[in-house]
Design a protein around this motif. Structure first.
Motif, PDB file in Angstrom:
ATOM      1  N   ALA A  74       0.821  -1.216   0.000  1.00 50.06           N
ATOM      2  CA  ALA A  74       0.000   0.000   0.000  1.00 50.06           C
ATOM      3  C   ALA A  74       0.852   1.261   0.000  1.00 50.06           C
ATOM      4  O   ALA A  74       0.421   2.307  -0.480  1.00 50.06           O
ATOM      5  CB  ALA A  74      -0.950  -0.003   1.202  1.00 50.06           C
ATOM      6  N   ASP A  75       2.061   1.170   0.529  1.00 48.89           N
ATOM      7  CA  ASP A  75       2.960   2.333   0.581  1.00 48.89           C
ATOM      8  C   ASP A  75       3.794   2.348  -0.691  1.00 48.89           C
ATOM      9  O   ASP A  75       4.853   1.722  -0.772  1.00 48.89           O
ATOM     10  CB  ASP A  75       3.838   2.238   1.828  1.00 48.89           C
ATOM     11  N   ASP A  76       3.312   3.079  -1.711  1.00 49.71           N
ATOM     12  CA  ASP A  76       3.963   3.079  -3.017  1.00 49.71           C
ATOM     13  C   ASP A  76       5.353   3.713  -2.957  1.00 49.71           C
ATOM     14  O   ASP A  76       6.296   3.244  -3.596  1.00 49.71           O
ATOM     15  CB  ASP A  76       3.086   3.828  -4.027  1.00 49.71           C
ATOM     16  N   ALA A  77       5.496   4.776  -2.178  1.00 54.15           N
ATOM     17  CA  ALA A  77       6.796   5.445  -2.074  1.00 54.15           C
ATOM     18  C   ALA A  77       7.826   4.537  -1.423  1.00 54.15           C
ATOM     19  O   ALA A  77       8.997   4.486  -1.845  1.00 54.15           O
ATOM     20  CB  ALA A  77       6.633   6.743  -1.282  1.00 54.15           C
ATOM     21  N   LEU A  78       7.399   3.791  -0.385  1.00 54.62           N
ATOM     22  CA  LEU A  78       8.315   2.864   0.275  1.00 54.62           C
ATOM     23  C   LEU A  78       8.740   1.747  -0.669  1.00 54.62           C
ATOM     24  O   LEU A  78       9.907   1.334  -0.681  1.00 54.62           O
ATOM     25  CB  LEU A  78       7.653   2.286   1.525  1.00 54.62           C
ATOM     26  N   MET A  79       7.820   1.262  -1.490  1.00 52.51           N
ATOM     27  CA  MET A  79       8.150   0.210  -2.458  1.00 52.51           C
ATOM     28  C   MET A  79       9.224   0.691  -3.423  1.00 52.51           C
ATOM     29  O   MET A  79      10.169  -0.043  -3.739  1.00 52.51           O
ATOM     30  CB  MET A  79       6.893  -0.196  -3.220  1.00 52.51           C
ATOM     31  N   CYS A  80       9.091   1.913  -3.912  1.00 46.09           N
ATOM     32  CA  CYS A  80      10.076   2.447  -4.857  1.00 46.09           C
ATOM     33  C   CYS A  80      11.448   2.615  -4.214  1.00 46.09           C
ATOM     34  O   CYS A  80      12.475   2.273  -4.814  1.00 46.09           O
ATOM     35  CB  CYS A  80       9.593   3.791  -5.405  1.00 46.09           C
ATOM     36  N   LYS A  81      11.478   3.127  -2.990  1.00 50.77           N
ATOM     37  CA  LYS A  81      12.757   3.375  -2.329  1.00 50.77           C
ATOM     38  C   LYS A  81      13.465   2.072  -1.966  1.00 50.77           C
ATOM     39  O   LYS A  81      14.676   1.941  -2.134  1.00 50.77           O
ATOM     40  CB  LYS A  81      12.531   4.217  -1.076  1.00 50.77           C
ATOM     41  N   GLY A 101      12.509  12.878 -10.962  1.00 49.73           N
ATOM     42  CA  GLY A 101      11.079  13.105 -11.011  1.00 49.73           C
ATOM     43  C   GLY A 101      10.371  12.395 -12.147  1.00 49.73           C
ATOM     44  O   GLY A 101       9.223  12.723 -12.456  1.00 49.73           O
ATOM     45  N   SER A 102      11.023  11.388 -12.777  1.00 48.82           N
ATOM     46  CA  SER A 102      10.398  10.698 -13.917  1.00 48.82           C
ATOM     47  C   SER A 102       9.512   9.529 -13.489  1.00 48.82           C
ATOM     48  O   SER A 102       8.734   9.018 -14.287  1.00 48.82           O
ATOM     49  CB  SER A 102      11.486  10.188 -14.867  1.00 48.82           C
ATOM     50  N   ILE A 103       9.622   9.079 -12.247  1.00 49.60           N
ATOM     51  CA  ILE A 103       8.852   7.932 -11.764  1.00 49.60           C
ATOM     52  C   ILE A 103       7.819   8.430 -10.765  1.00 49.60           C
ATOM     53  O   ILE A 103       8.155   9.071  -9.765  1.00 49.60           O
ATOM     54  CB  ILE A 103       9.773   6.877 -11.117  1.00 49.60           C
ATOM     55  N   ASN A 104       6.538   8.121 -11.028  1.00 47.54           N
ATOM     56  CA  ASN A 104       5.454   8.561 -10.150  1.00 47.54           C
ATOM     57  C   ASN A 104       4.861   7.435  -9.318  1.00 47.54           C
ATOM     58  O   ASN A 104       4.108   7.708  -8.377  1.00 47.54           O
ATOM     59  CB  ASN A 104       4.335   9.194 -10.981  1.00 47.54           C
ATOM     60  N   SER A 105       5.156   6.180  -9.642  1.00 46.74           N
ATOM     61  CA  SER A 105       4.592   5.047  -8.904  1.00 46.74           C
ATOM     62  C   SER A 105       5.500   3.834  -9.087  1.00 46.74           C
ATOM     63  O   SER A 105       6.362   3.811  -9.976  1.00 46.74           O
ATOM     64  CB  SER A 105       3.166   4.733  -9.382  1.00 46.74           C
ATOM     65  N   PHE A 106       5.260   2.843  -8.253  1.00 49.91           N
ATOM     66  CA  PHE A 106       6.051   1.621  -8.387  1.00 49.91           C
ATOM     67  C   PHE A 106       5.692   0.877  -9.670  1.00 49.91           C
ATOM     68  O   PHE A 106       6.529   0.180 -10.246  1.00 49.91           O
ATOM     69  CB  PHE A 106       5.816   0.717  -7.167  1.00 49.91           C
ATOM     70  N   LYS A 107       4.464   1.026 -10.125  1.00 51.03           N
ATOM     71  CA  LYS A 107       4.060   0.388 -11.373  1.00 51.03           C
ATOM     72  C   LYS A 107       4.894   0.902 -12.539  1.00 51.03           C
ATOM     73  O   LYS A 107       5.330   0.131 -13.399  1.00 51.03           O
ATOM     74  CB  LYS A 107       2.574   0.637 -11.614  1.00 51.03           C
ATOM     75  N   GLU A 108       5.142   2.223 -12.570  1.00 51.29           N
ATOM     76  CA  GLU A 108       5.988   2.791 -13.622  1.00 51.29           C
ATOM     77  C   GLU A 108       7.431   2.317 -13.482  1.00 51.29           C
ATOM     78  O   GLU A 108       8.095   2.031 -14.478  1.00 51.29           O
ATOM     79  CB  GLU A 108       5.927   4.324 -13.563  1.00 51.29           C
ATOM     80  N   LEU A 109       7.911   2.231 -12.238  1.00 48.50           N
ATOM     81  CA  LEU A 109       9.276   1.765 -12.017  1.00 48.50           C
ATOM     82  C   LEU A 109       9.440   0.321 -12.486  1.00 48.50           C
ATOM     83  O   LEU A 109      10.449  -0.026 -13.126  1.00 48.50           O
ATOM     84  CB  LEU A 109       9.627   1.889 -10.531  1.00 48.50           C
ATOM     85  N   ALA A 110       8.462  -0.530 -12.197  1.00 48.01           N
ATOM     86  CA  ALA A 110       8.530  -1.924 -12.635  1.00 48.01           C
ATOM     87  C   ALA A 110       8.485  -2.023 -14.155  1.00 48.01           C
ATOM     88  O   ALA A 110       9.174  -2.863 -14.756  1.00 48.01           O
ATOM     89  CB  ALA A 110       7.376  -2.727 -12.021  1.00 48.01           C
TER      90      ALA A 110
END
Length: 342
Positions: A74-81, A101-110
């Motif tokens: 549920a914590d999207d920022a924590l998932m990315c970090k 600033g190019s990644i807004n969510s973990f879905k985009e990072l994945a």
């Protein structure tokens, strides 16, 4: 200003300073109590991740990461970090090339992560791959079962009926297990493997018996050669007279019926003697073969050397003559005639 006034002023300032320190200590304690929680740990504990170095399947790494972070999805920022902490080597260098600033969510990072390392994606095997498996001639049944199960485990969503059919097709047509599976074609995959395991137990026992027999024969042969100096000479003698060995098994009397039928008719006669028990481990005998003379498994009655020998003794004593073939009777009479004195 008098000296007494100066001393009083200094003492007042020291008293005020001490009061301020006590106030700060009290305030710090109140803050600690406000942050108090009965749960441990108080902070996020980083799980033990499998690091990605840029030379493996990115989709598998994403799946493992999500499984480890299942309580924090549920914590999207924590998932990315935290995901950045799982990267090493070239993958870590790639992460730092991403624009700020190019990644807004973990879905985009994945998505950008899998796209970057898509050349390392693992191609999934099709269930038809199981039909390429064949039991090797020098391979034990247990090894074939293990190899088949390992290949099936790599196929996601493999249908059990396809796996059962492929497992059966991988067996030689003359194998006993193949015949068993042909007779019962509606077995589930679990039942097929259970049947195969039972046959594997027999196969393991057969291989162990074969190895132990070889180990017992080799020391006997070496001991026989050492005890006398004629081991090689006797061996050469047997090679030079193969016909004598071939005719040795033909000296038995010819009977009109199989010798196991003779035993079934005369086994209760008082002149039939019981044989001594078989030697060796009973658990290592072939349970598919039964000897009525020894009343145990290991070999068939028709191939029982002890029964053949005893039957010859009975014939010489005048018993079981009604079972002798006509040609054999004529040969016995001819032999008796040649032995009579002139």
């Amino acid at each position: 200003m008098r000296v007494e006034d100066v001393k009083k002023l200094v003492n007042d300032q020291l008293r005020d300073l001490k009061t301020d320190e006590n106030f700060e200590d009290a305030l710090r304690k109140e803050m600690d109590q406000a942050n108090f929680t009965p749960f441990t740990p108080k902070q996020f504990s980083t799980p033990s991740f499998t690091h990605f170095k840029g030379d493996s399947c990115p989709e598998s790494h994403i799946k493992h990461f999500k499984s480890d972070m299942i309580l924090h999805k549920a914590d999207d920022a924590l998932m990315c970090k935290v995901f950045a902490m799982t990267l090493r080597g070239a993958a870590q260098d790639w992460f730092h090339t991403l624009p700020s600033g190019s990644i807004n969510s973990f879905k985009e990072l994945a998505y950008v992560f899998v796209k970057e390392y898509t050349s390392y994606r693992t191609i999934k095997k099709n269930p038809d791959h199981l039909f390429n498996l064949r039991k090797k001639s020098n391979e034990s049944l247990r090894d074939y079962i293990k190899r088949f199960k390992a290949e099936k485990a790599n196929i996601v969503g493999c249908d059990d009926r396809i796996a059962s059919f492929a497992f059966k097709k991988g067996l030689p047509a003359e194998h006993d297990l193949y015949c068993e599976l042909i007779i019962a074609p509606n077995q589930t995959l679990a039942e097929v493997f259970a049947t195969a395991e039972r046959y594997a137990l027999w196969d393991d026992d057969r291989i162990a018996t074969k190895k132990s027999t070889k180990q017992e024969d080799q020391p006997t042969k070496r001991a026989g050669q050492k005890s006398n100096g004629f081991g090689n000479r006797n061996k050469d003698k047997r090679r030079s007279h193969p016909k004598e060995d071939a005719t040795a098994g033909e000296n038995y009397t010819k009977f009109s019926i199989p010798i196991h039928q003779i035993l079934s008719q005369v086994k209760d006669k008082p002149w039939v003697r019981r044989p001594p028990p078989l030697k060796g481990d009973p658990d290592k005998r072939d349970i598919r073969k039964y000897c009525a003379f020894h009343e145990t498994h290991g070999h068939t009655t028709n191939n029982c050397f002890a029964w053949k020998t005893h039957l010859e003794e009975l014939v010489r004593e005048g018993h079981c003559t009604e079972f002798i073939a006509k040609q054999a009777i004529q040969r016995i009479e001819d032999c008796d005639t040649t032995k009579e004195p002139p």
